[in-house]
Design an enzyme around this catalytic site. Structure first.
Site, PDB file in Angstrom:
ATOM      1  N   LYS A  46      56.821  32.850  86.965  1.00  0.00           N
ATOM      2  CA  LYS A  46      57.708  33.509  86.005  1.00  0.00           C
ATOM      3  C   LYS A  46      58.856  32.572  85.633  1.00  0.00           C
ATOM      4  O   LYS A  46      59.425  31.903  86.492  1.00  0.00           O
ATOM      5  CB  LYS A  46      58.245  34.805  86.636  1.00  0.00           C
ATOM      6  CG  LYS A  46      59.109  35.659  85.717  1.00  0.00           C
ATOM      7  CD  LYS A  46      59.493  36.937  86.442  1.00  0.00           C
ATOM      8  CE  LYS A  46      60.383  37.835  85.609  1.00  0.00           C
ATOM      9  NZ  LYS A  46      60.727  39.088  86.323  1.00  0.00           N
ATOM     10  N   SER A  51      60.345  42.759  83.471  1.00  0.00           N
ATOM     11  CA  SER A  51      60.557  41.454  82.874  1.00  0.00           C
ATOM     12  C   SER A  51      59.447  40.437  83.191  1.00  0.00           C
ATOM     13  O   SER A  51      59.444  39.337  82.642  1.00  0.00           O
ATOM     14  CB  SER A  51      61.895  40.879  83.335  1.00  0.00           C
ATOM     15  OG  SER A  51      61.943  40.759  84.747  1.00  0.00           O
ATOM     16  N   SER A  71      60.469  45.349  87.371  1.00  0.00           N
ATOM     17  CA  SER A  71      60.001  44.211  86.582  1.00  0.00           C
ATOM     18  C   SER A  71      58.628  43.691  86.975  1.00  0.00           C
ATOM     19  O   SER A  71      58.002  42.956  86.212  1.00  0.00           O
ATOM     20  CB  SER A  71      61.012  43.064  86.668  1.00  0.00           C
ATOM     21  OG  SER A  71      62.178  43.381  85.947  1.00  0.00           O
TER      22      SER A  71
END
Length: 496
Positions: free
Chosen positions: A79, A154, A178
């Protein structure tokens, strides 16, 4: 089936048996990325040349008969919030659009040592703020089941990359869901571990248990495999509780997963934890899905822990983290900071020390009520998220069923109810909703019950796999390969 569509566990087995090379697996993943990523924009920084060299070295080690690490030869997405040596690490922020770190984050280095082959960075909203994966550096990421819709966030890029077969494993992070939110929207598995289980040495406010790092994958066993390589007792994370001279967290604690008998479990069932603004559609789908397997448990009772005050606790403590992490950026470069970050910092600056003390006290009270609740139940079953995917043009859902939401993250209440108390939870894909989009079932375990949550999830996954109404949905990769590039859509880059 292409090699990129194999589970991580199966791919690793084949590599170890010399029936599949790390290079063959990598090239399959690269081909899938190049074919379908233009439609969804999930893998935003790529390290293919180094990944090819790493795969070649992995194959040489296999052929020599070396002892092979657990993730040997498996492509991995990181990520774009964690630093990766020699590879752009922007955090979705214009302030860091040219940032190329000289050193890996602790967890990235650990995963490389475990044999993972970092193939690229996956997209995230700016600094991970919000659950709609779009930013002013790389633009929006579309849902693999409909690129015009949100993939949540996210860890949105990671979920999309996994669902579309671009890589078998991804690292993610979770504060208000997330990991779990994009897993639910994209039909993959996202696991939020107990704070401290996966060390986060770079976390600025190390004593906060709200943000955690965790695994994302297409199956529960794959997520457990990745978690086993992530978990450790690291002194740089103050929440990684350690008994001096002893190893508290062993890889075998979570992988391989031991079977569990669902018929002996007492489960609590709740569509909203008593306060979350769950869409009527999601409530109905949750009831329908549950009706297909509710009888598998010894007891499945409609019940919820008392979550009174959770909204306010999360809002205050989350905003406090943003003040500590981003207040200076908002003050000095407001034109380069997006609306979600600005809103949280501005909110946090309005709170007093008394507000923070009240939130921390209330958080403790909620936590203790949850412990009493879990004296009666083994796990909680709930929807992973409150709504079905909407357009990514909508920065956040301002209303649900016609009622306004409290904040830009209020629609994540199903996830942050669990965050506030620090319990482990997983989002398990369970078929499609009435809109033809993936539906995620959230399984929440007791304090420290990471392995238990994964064992229950694996048992349910096996039970539901044979029914198309509950099996993990798979996007149409061929259609994605023919779809127009998402960057041609209006509003692709930025926040407006």
């Amino acid at each position: 089936m292409q090699p990129c569509d194999l589970t991580a566990v199966e791919a690793r087995r084949l590599i170890g048996a010399r029936a599949l090379s790390a290079t063959e697996l990598l090239e399959s993943c690269i081909a899938r990325i190049e074919a379908v990523d233009p439609a969804v924009n999930a893998v935003v920084a790529r390290d293919f040349d180094r990944a090819r060299a790493t795969a070649k070295a992995a194959d040489a080690a296999t052929m020599r008969g070396d002892d092979l690490p657990p993730l040997h030869g498996l492509p991995l997405g990181i990520k774009d919030l964690l630093m990766t040596e020699g590879l752009a690490s922007t955090m979705g922020s214009l302030l860091f659009k040219d940032n190329v770190p000289a050193k890996d984050d602790f967890l990235v280095a650990r995963l490389r040592c475990a044999g993972a082959n970092v193939i690229g960075k996956t997209n995230t909203p700016e600094f991970g703020a919000g659950a709609n994966t779009r930013n002013a550096v790389y633009g929006a990421t579309g849902n693999p089941f409909d690129p015009k819709k949100s993939c949540a966030g996210s860890s949105g890029g990671a979920a999309v990359a996994l669902a579309a077969g671009m890589m078998p494993l991804c690292q993610g992070s979770d504060t208000g869901g997330s990991l779990r939110n994009p897993a639910a929207f994209c039909g993959i598995v996202g696991f939020r571990p107990t704070p401290g289980m996966v060390p986060a040495g770079a976390r600025g406010m190390g004593w906060s248990g709200l943000p955690v790092l965790g695994p994302m994958a297409r199956t529960v066993a794959d997520a457990a495999l990745l978690l086993s390589a992530m978990a450790s007792d690291d002194a740089y994370d103050p929440l990684a509780t350690t008994i001096h001279g002893k190893t508290v967290r062993e890889p075998t604690d979570v992988y391989p997963l031991r079977p569990i008998d669902l018929s002996r479990l007492r489960v609590a069932v709740t569509p909203d934890f008593g306060f979350a603004p769950t869409e009527k559609h999601i409530r109905a789908v949750f009831a329908e899905k549950l009706g297909l397997f509710r009888s598998a448990f010894a007891v499945a009772e409609d019940a919820s822990p008392d979550c009174s005050g959770t909204d306010e606790v999360f809002e205050i403590l989350r905003a406090t983290i943003f003040v500590g992490t981003h207040a200076e950026k908002v003050a000095t470069t407001p034109d380069k900071v997006g609306p979600n970050v600005r809103a949280n910092v501005e909110e946090g600056l309005r709170y007093s020390a008394q507000d923070v003390a009240r939130a921390m006290t209330a958080q403790t009270a909620i936590y203790r009520r949850w412990q009493t609740f879990f004296e009666r139940f083994d796990v909680i079953l709930a929807p992973a998220i409150t709504i079905s995917p909407r357009s990514w043009r909508e920065l956040y859902p301002a209303e649900i069923d016609g009622k306004p939401t409290r904040t830009y993250f209020h629609w994540l209440a199903m996830a942050y109810a669990v965050t506030v108390v620090g319990h482990p939870a997983v989002s398990l894909p369970v078929g499609l909703d009435r809109n033809g989009m993936p539906f995620g079932l959230q399984i929440v375990g007791p304090r420290g019950g990471d392995a238990k949550v994964l064992r229950v999830a694996a048992a349910l996954e096996a039970l539901l796999a044979g029914d198309p109404r509950t099996a993990r949905p798979v996007p149409d990769v061929a259609a994605l390969a023919k779809a127009p590039p998402i960057r041609e859509m209006e509003g692709f880059l930025g926040f407006d």
